[in-house]
Design a protein around this motif. Structure first.
Motif, PDB file in Angstrom:
ATOM      1  N   TYR A 153       8.671  -4.021  -3.873  1.00 59.21           N
ATOM      2  CA  TYR A 153       8.114  -3.844  -2.533  1.00 59.21           C
ATOM      3  C   TYR A 153       8.778  -4.853  -1.614  1.00 59.21           C
ATOM      4  O   TYR A 153       8.289  -5.959  -1.392  1.00 59.21           O
ATOM      5  CB  TYR A 153       6.598  -3.990  -2.502  1.00 59.21           C
ATOM      6  N   SER A 154       9.939  -4.450  -1.142  1.00 54.83           N
ATOM      7  CA  SER A 154      10.763  -5.314  -0.307  1.00 54.83           C
ATOM      8  C   SER A 154      11.371  -4.474   0.811  1.00 54.83           C
ATOM      9  O   SER A 154      11.191  -3.256   0.867  1.00 54.83           O
ATOM     10  CB  SER A 154      11.886  -5.938  -1.151  1.00 54.83           C
ATOM     11  N   LEU A 155      12.119  -5.126   1.680  1.00 50.75           N
ATOM     12  CA  LEU A 155      12.803  -4.395   2.750  1.00 50.75           C
ATOM     13  C   LEU A 155      13.840  -3.422   2.212  1.00 50.75           C
ATOM     14  O   LEU A 155      14.226  -2.479   2.905  1.00 50.75           O
ATOM     15  CB  LEU A 155      13.471  -5.379   3.723  1.00 50.75           C
ATOM     16  N   LEU A 156      14.293  -3.633   0.978  1.00 51.83           N
ATOM     17  CA  LEU A 156      15.299  -2.749   0.389  1.00 51.83           C
ATOM     18  C   LEU A 156      14.738  -1.768  -0.628  1.00 51.83           C
ATOM     19  O   LEU A 156      15.410  -0.807  -0.989  1.00 51.83           O
ATOM     20  CB  LEU A 156      16.398  -3.585  -0.295  1.00 51.83           C
ATOM     21  N   ASP A 157      13.541  -2.008  -1.126  1.00 51.01           N
ATOM     22  CA  ASP A 157      12.993  -1.190  -2.209  1.00 51.01           C
ATOM     23  C   ASP A 157      11.482  -1.084  -2.026  1.00 51.01           C
ATOM     24  O   ASP A 157      10.756  -2.060  -2.219  1.00 51.01           O
ATOM     25  CB  ASP A 157      13.319  -1.825  -3.564  1.00 51.01           C
ATOM     26  N   GLN A 158      11.025   0.102  -1.666  1.00 48.70           N
ATOM     27  CA  GLN A 158       9.597   0.305  -1.411  1.00 48.70           C
ATOM     28  C   GLN A 158       8.934   1.206  -2.452  1.00 48.70           C
ATOM     29  O   GLN A 158       7.956   1.900  -2.171  1.00 48.70           O
ATOM     30  CB  GLN A 158       9.359   0.892  -0.006  1.00 48.70           C
ATOM     31  N   ARG A 159       9.443   1.181  -3.691  1.00 45.39           N
ATOM     32  CA  ARG A 159       8.874   2.067  -4.711  1.00 45.39           C
ATOM     33  C   ARG A 159       7.395   1.784  -4.972  1.00 45.39           C
ATOM     34  O   ARG A 159       6.647   2.674  -5.371  1.00 45.39           O
ATOM     35  CB  ARG A 159       9.669   1.950  -6.013  1.00 45.39           C
ATOM     36  N   GLY A 160       6.961   0.571  -4.750  1.00 45.36           N
ATOM     37  CA  GLY A 160       5.561   0.246  -4.951  1.00 45.36           C
ATOM     38  C   GLY A 160       4.629   0.978  -4.009  1.00 45.36           C
ATOM     39  O   GLY A 160       3.434   1.123  -4.284  1.00 45.36           O
ATOM     40  N   LEU A 161       5.170   1.443  -2.891  1.00 44.19           N
ATOM     41  CA  LEU A 161       4.348   2.119  -1.888  1.00 44.19           C
ATOM     42  C   LEU A 161       3.996   3.542  -2.291  1.00 44.19           C
ATOM     43  O   LEU A 161       3.029   4.114  -1.788  1.00 44.19           O
ATOM     44  CB  LEU A 161       5.094   2.126  -0.546  1.00 44.19           C
ATOM     45  N   THR A 162       4.756   4.121  -3.219  1.00 47.71           N
ATOM     46  CA  THR A 162       4.546   5.523  -3.595  1.00 47.71           C
ATOM     47  C   THR A 162       3.175   5.736  -4.203  1.00 47.71           C
ATOM     48  O   THR A 162       2.445   6.656  -3.811  1.00 47.71           O
ATOM     49  CB  THR A 162       5.632   5.976  -4.587  1.00 47.71           C
ATOM     50  N   GLU A 163       2.806   4.900  -5.171  1.00 45.80           N
ATOM     51  CA  GLU A 163       1.510   5.066  -5.846  1.00 45.80           C
ATOM     52  C   GLU A 163       0.775   3.755  -6.036  1.00 45.80           C
ATOM     53  O   GLU A 163      -0.428   3.665  -5.771  1.00 45.80           O
ATOM     54  CB  GLU A 163       1.725   5.725  -7.212  1.00 45.80           C
ATOM     55  N   LEU A 164       1.467   2.722  -6.499  1.00 47.32           N
ATOM     56  CA  LEU A 164       0.791   1.516  -6.952  1.00 47.32           C
ATOM     57  C   LEU A 164      -0.020   0.834  -5.856  1.00 47.32           C
ATOM     58  O   LEU A 164      -1.206   0.513  -6.056  1.00 47.32           O
ATOM     59  CB  LEU A 164       1.809   0.536  -7.534  1.00 47.32           C
ATOM     60  N   LEU A 165       0.577   0.563  -4.722  1.00 50.58           N
ATOM     61  CA  LEU A 165      -0.121  -0.190  -3.683  1.00 50.58           C
ATOM     62  C   LEU A 165      -1.348   0.550  -3.142  1.00 50.58           C
ATOM     63  O   LEU A 165      -2.424  -0.054  -3.035  1.00 50.58           O
ATOM     64  CB  LEU A 165       0.851  -0.572  -2.564  1.00 50.58           C
ATOM     65  N   PRO A 166      -1.241   1.848  -2.810  1.00 52.35           N
ATOM     66  CA  PRO A 166      -2.458   2.548  -2.379  1.00 52.35           C
ATOM     67  C   PRO A 166      -3.534   2.577  -3.452  1.00 52.35           C
ATOM     68  O   PRO A 166      -4.724   2.438  -3.164  1.00 52.35           O
ATOM     69  CB  PRO A 166      -1.956   3.963  -2.057  1.00 52.35           C
ATOM     70  N   LEU A 167      -3.105   2.727  -4.708  1.00 57.88           N
ATOM     71  CA  LEU A 167      -4.049   2.759  -5.825  1.00 57.88           C
ATOM     72  C   LEU A 167      -4.738   1.400  -5.977  1.00 57.88           C
ATOM     73  O   LEU A 167      -5.970   1.325  -6.164  1.00 57.88           O
ATOM     74  CB  LEU A 167      -3.291   3.116  -7.100  1.00 57.88           C
ATOM     75  N   ALA A 168      -3.969   0.337  -5.907  1.00 56.56           N
ATOM     76  CA  ALA A 168      -4.539  -1.003  -6.008  1.00 56.56           C
ATOM     77  C   ALA A 168      -5.543  -1.251  -4.884  1.00 56.56           C
ATOM     78  O   ALA A 168      -6.613  -1.835  -5.107  1.00 56.56           O
ATOM     79  CB  ALA A 168      -3.428  -2.053  -5.970  1.00 56.56           C
ATOM     80  N   ASP A 169      -5.207  -0.802  -3.700  1.00 61.90           N
ATOM     81  CA  ASP A 169      -6.106  -0.977  -2.559  1.00 61.90           C
ATOM     82  C   ASP A 169      -7.432  -0.251  -2.795  1.00 61.90           C
ATOM     83  O   ASP A 169      -8.508  -0.801  -2.550  1.00 61.90           O
ATOM     84  CB  ASP A 169      -5.423  -0.465  -1.289  1.00 61.90           C
ATOM     85  N   ARG A 170      -7.362   0.975  -3.301  1.00 63.47           N
ATOM     86  CA  ARG A 170      -8.582   1.751  -3.553  1.00 63.47           C
ATOM     87  C   ARG A 170      -9.440   1.126  -4.648  1.00 63.47           C
ATOM     88  O   ARG A 170     -10.670   1.175  -4.590  1.00 63.47           O
ATOM     89  CB  ARG A 170      -8.233   3.190  -3.940  1.00 63.47           C
ATOM     90  N   HIS A 171      -8.795   0.534  -5.651  1.00 63.04           N
ATOM     91  CA  HIS A 171      -9.528  -0.026  -6.787  1.00 63.04           C
ATOM     92  C   HIS A 171      -9.897  -1.499  -6.582  1.00 63.04           C
ATOM     93  O   HIS A 171     -10.502  -2.106  -7.472  1.00 63.04           O
ATOM     94  CB  HIS A 171      -8.690   0.111  -8.064  1.00 63.04           C
ATOM     95  N   GLY A 172      -9.527  -2.069  -5.464  1.00 64.38           N
ATOM     96  CA  GLY A 172      -9.837  -3.469  -5.225  1.00 64.38           C
ATOM     97  C   GLY A 172      -9.044  -4.428  -6.085  1.00 64.38           C
ATOM     98  O   GLY A 172      -9.516  -5.522  -6.421  1.00 64.38           O
TER      99      GLY A 172
ATOM    100  N   PHE B 190       3.101  -8.215   3.614  1.00 63.50           N
ATOM    101  CA  PHE B 190       1.739  -8.435   4.070  1.00 63.50           C
ATOM    102  C   PHE B 190       1.230  -7.340   5.007  1.00 63.50           C
ATOM    103  O   PHE B 190       0.056  -7.347   5.395  1.00 63.50           O
ATOM    104  CB  PHE B 190       1.622  -9.802   4.746  1.00 63.50           C
ATOM    105  N   GLY B 191       2.088  -6.386   5.329  1.00 61.29           N
ATOM    106  CA  GLY B 191       1.603  -5.234   6.081  1.00 61.29           C
ATOM    107  C   GLY B 191       0.641  -4.392   5.276  1.00 61.29           C
ATOM    108  O   GLY B 191      -0.189  -3.659   5.843  1.00 61.29           O
ATOM    109  N   HIS B 192       0.741  -4.446   3.957  1.00 62.46           N
ATOM    110  CA  HIS B 192      -0.137  -3.625   3.115  1.00 62.46           C
ATOM    111  C   HIS B 192      -1.395  -4.412   2.762  1.00 62.46           C
ATOM    112  O   HIS B 192      -1.312  -5.561   2.316  1.00 62.46           O
ATOM    113  CB  HIS B 192       0.570  -3.185   1.834  1.00 62.46           C
ATOM    114  N   PRO B 193      -2.579  -3.811   2.907  1.00 62.51           N
ATOM    115  CA  PRO B 193      -3.821  -4.549   2.682  1.00 62.51           C
ATOM    116  C   PRO B 193      -4.044  -4.996   1.239  1.00 62.51           C
ATOM    117  O   PRO B 193      -4.853  -5.900   0.995  1.00 62.51           O
ATOM    118  CB  PRO B 193      -4.907  -3.557   3.116  1.00 62.51           C
ATOM    119  N   ALA B 194      -3.351  -4.389   0.270  1.00 62.21           N
ATOM    120  CA  ALA B 194      -3.533  -4.792  -1.128  1.00 62.21           C
ATOM    121  C   ALA B 194      -2.818  -6.092  -1.448  1.00 62.21           C
ATOM    122  O   ALA B 194      -3.146  -6.757  -2.442  1.00 62.21           O
ATOM    123  CB  ALA B 194      -3.029  -3.690  -2.064  1.00 62.21           C
ATOM    124  N   VAL B 195      -1.849  -6.496  -0.634  1.00 60.00           N
ATOM    125  CA  VAL B 195      -1.015  -7.661  -0.942  1.00 60.00           C
ATOM    126  C   VAL B 195      -1.755  -8.948  -0.604  1.00 60.00           C
ATOM    127  O   VAL B 195      -2.191  -9.159   0.534  1.00 60.00           O
ATOM    128  CB  VAL B 195       0.330  -7.596  -0.196  1.00 60.00           C
TER     129      VAL B 195
END
Length: 327
Positions: A199-218, A277-282
């Protein structure tokens, strides 16, 4: 000073925005003296860093030894320390060198994968002895890429028991991929994911599933590898991406990022550190630093103002996804 502390899941463990990654003080790639290692940790403390991450893998225990010594005089409740399980260190009779694993240390031990319950217990006991501390706040399953089943069925339940017993405060998984951590978020009760390089400026693969999932699960997310092993720190021919020479197309994109950031008066390093830090799960960004100067630079870059107009321009130029959340 680095401000703000964020919770990791429901564990009660909180971390600041900037974390000290201690692989460097385990002699990653090149040797470092004990004094230089201690100075790096002291500089982190002076900059307000209160989260320190290490692992047995880093320099065959040297990182844990040095970090423990550097922190021993600090108030124990003032900082968070994490280490990892999954690789046990077994002594060997004849020492060569450990450069094949990336560390400039004598190979006095060999690493042995072990995600058994007994292996988890032994790993934590060994880490506590090397650290010389009374407890570990956070324990990650370390790189179980080829060991998903024992990590899920043996190691994770043992970490859950250790958390229930109060031996550790929080538990999680640390990897250079997003897919298996997403499975852990779905199927277990982990508190945190350490996501390196995805999850960087060059690679956002974490945004596909992991980050939204982490946010939902706390589940909290600590993002490592925001410079993608060097390319976003200093994009130039020969710079590395994922520990190998960066392909031309990625180097070109990194140079475009640097140019656009420069037009807004923002160092590329500052934008790279702030972007997750734009993503609330981070909850935190972990930076591997090996010197006092590198620590101070990371702290200064994290404090650097990044205007909203830069994020807008990055999206307009197609350098980051249009739907990527920005700070």
């Amino acid at each position: 000073m680095i401000a703000g502390r964020r919770p990791l899941g429901r564990s009660g463990v909180t971390v600041g925005e900037l974390a000290f990654g201690a692989a460097g003080i385990g002699n990653l790639f090149t040797p470092l003296s004990d004094e230089q290692a201690a100075e790096a940790v002291a500089a982190a403390w002076e900059c307000g860093v209160r989260y320190f991450d290490t692992a047995p893998h880093y320099g065959l225990g040297l990182s844990e030894l040095r970090l423990g010594r550097a922190l021993r005089g600090r108030p124990r409740d003032a900082y968070v320390l994490s280490t990892k399980v999954g690789r046990l260190l077994d002594p060997v009779p004849t020492a060569g060198d450990d450069l094949s694993h990336g560390f400039a240390v004598p190979a006095t031990h060999r690493r042995r994968w072990d995600f058994s319950a007994a292996g988890v217990r032994r790993s934590i006991e060994d880490s506590l002895e090397r650290l010389g501390l009374d407890r570990i706040d956070l324990v990650y399953l370390h790189d179980p890429d080829d060991h998903a089943r024992p990590a899920l069925e043996k190691a994770y339940p043992e970490l859950e028991r250790l958390r229930a017993e109060g031996v550790v405060g929080a538990i999680g998984i640390g990897m250079n991929q997003a897919e298996l951590p997403a499975r852990f978020v779905r199927e277990t009760d982990i508190d945190v994911v350490l996501l390196a390089g995805r999850y960087s400026l060059l690679d956002q693969r974490g945004l596909t599933e992991l980050l939204p999932l982490a946010d939902r699960h706390g589940v909290g997310v600590v993002v490592g590898g925001v410079f993608n092993s060097g390319l976003l720190a200093d994009p130039r021919p020969g710079a590395t991406f994922d520990y190998a020479t960066a392909p031309e197309e990625l180097l070109s994109r990194a140079l475009e990022l640097k140019d656009l950031c420069g037009r807004h008066g923002v160092p590329l390093r500052a934008a790279a550190l702030r972007f997750p830090f734009g993503h609330p799960a981070v909850a935190s960004v972990l930076v591997g630093t090996r010197s006092a100067a590198e620590v101070r630079d990371a702290a200064a870059m994290l404090r650097h103002h990044v205007p909203d107009a830069l994020w807008a321009d990055l999206k307009e130029q197609g350098l980051i996804p249009a739907d990527a959340p920005t700070p």
